[in-house]
Design a protein around this motif. Structure first.
Motif, PDB file in Angstrom:
ATOM      1  N   LYS A   1      -5.714   7.289   3.168  1.00 24.28           N
ATOM      2  CA  LYS A   1      -7.126   7.202   2.796  1.00 24.28           C
ATOM      3  C   LYS A   1      -7.833   6.133   3.634  1.00 24.28           C
ATOM      4  O   LYS A   1      -8.961   6.338   4.090  1.00 24.28           O
TER       5      LYS A   1
ATOM      6  N   GLN B   1      -6.845  -1.013  -8.353  1.00 23.54           N
ATOM      7  CA  GLN B   1      -6.037   0.131  -8.763  1.00 23.54           C
ATOM      8  C   GLN B   1      -4.642  -0.272  -9.224  1.00 23.54           C
ATOM      9  O   GLN B   1      -4.036   0.410 -10.041  1.00 23.54           O
TER      10      GLN B   1
ATOM     11  N   PHE C   1       0.838  -1.189   0.000  1.00 16.73           N
ATOM     12  CA  PHE C   1       0.000   0.000   0.000  1.00 16.73           C
ATOM     13  C   PHE C   1       0.877   1.244   0.000  1.00 16.73           C
ATOM     14  O   PHE C   1       1.865   1.318   0.735  1.00 16.73           O
TER      15      PHE C   1
ATOM     16  N   GLU D   1     -10.196  -2.439  -3.493  1.00 16.10           N
ATOM     17  CA  GLU D   1      -9.865  -1.236  -4.257  1.00 16.10           C
ATOM     18  C   GLU D   1      -8.363  -1.184  -4.556  1.00 16.10           C
ATOM     19  O   GLU D   1      -7.951  -0.811  -5.652  1.00 16.10           O
ATOM     20  N   HIS D   2      -7.540  -1.566  -3.593  1.00 13.84           N
ATOM     21  CA  HIS D   2      -6.088  -1.606  -3.776  1.00 13.84           C
ATOM     22  C   HIS D   2      -5.713  -2.566  -4.909  1.00 13.84           C
ATOM     23  O   HIS D   2      -4.881  -2.239  -5.761  1.00 13.84           O
TER      24      HIS D   2
ATOM     25  N   GLU E   1      -2.604   5.609  -0.037  1.00 15.07           N
ATOM     26  CA  GLU E   1      -3.632   4.586   0.219  1.00 15.07           C
ATOM     27  C   GLU E   1      -3.795   4.352   1.724  1.00 15.07           C
ATOM     28  O   GLU E   1      -4.911   4.197   2.217  1.00 15.07           O
ATOM     29  N   LYS E   2      -2.694   4.333   2.445  1.00 12.07           N
ATOM     30  CA  LYS E   2      -2.752   4.145   3.898  1.00 12.07           C
ATOM     31  C   LYS E   2      -3.480   5.307   4.559  1.00 12.07           C
ATOM     32  O   LYS E   2      -4.294   5.118   5.470  1.00 12.07           O
TER      33      LYS E   2
ATOM     34  N   ILE F   1     -11.459  -1.696   1.085  1.00 22.24           N
ATOM     35  CA  ILE F   1     -10.185  -0.994   0.927  1.00 22.24           C
ATOM     36  C   ILE F   1      -9.185  -1.900   0.212  1.00 22.24           C
ATOM     37  O   ILE F   1      -8.483  -1.476  -0.707  1.00 22.24           O
TER      38      ILE F   1
END
Length: 66
Positions: free
Chosen positions: A16, A52, A9, A48-49, A13-14, A45
């Motif tokens: 968010k 993306q 991450f 989504e990671h 990202e972290k 989460i």
């Protein structure tokens, strides 16, 4: 090597994710967040990671990782 170790991450990202968790807890007055709500948030989460970063997110791959 595990798939989640290959693409960690990012700091953004972290940040968010932390913000989303904080909002969940503060909106629910800290003690009213259910375990299922929290787990659903963490799963979304993570999903989504994967999307993306163009990583596989099929059932088998995710079951091995999780």
């Amino acid at each position: 090597m595990r798939l989640d170790e290959k693409v960690p991450f990012s700091s953004a990202e972290k940040e968010k994710a932390f913000h989303a968790i904080a909002v969940l807890y503060y909106d629910r007055n800290l003690g009213e967040t259910t375990k299922s709500d929290f787990k659903t948030l963490l799963f979304s989460i993570y999903l989504e990671h994967l999307i993306q970063n163009n990583l596989p997110y099929d059932d088998y791959t995710m079951s091995v990782i999780l």
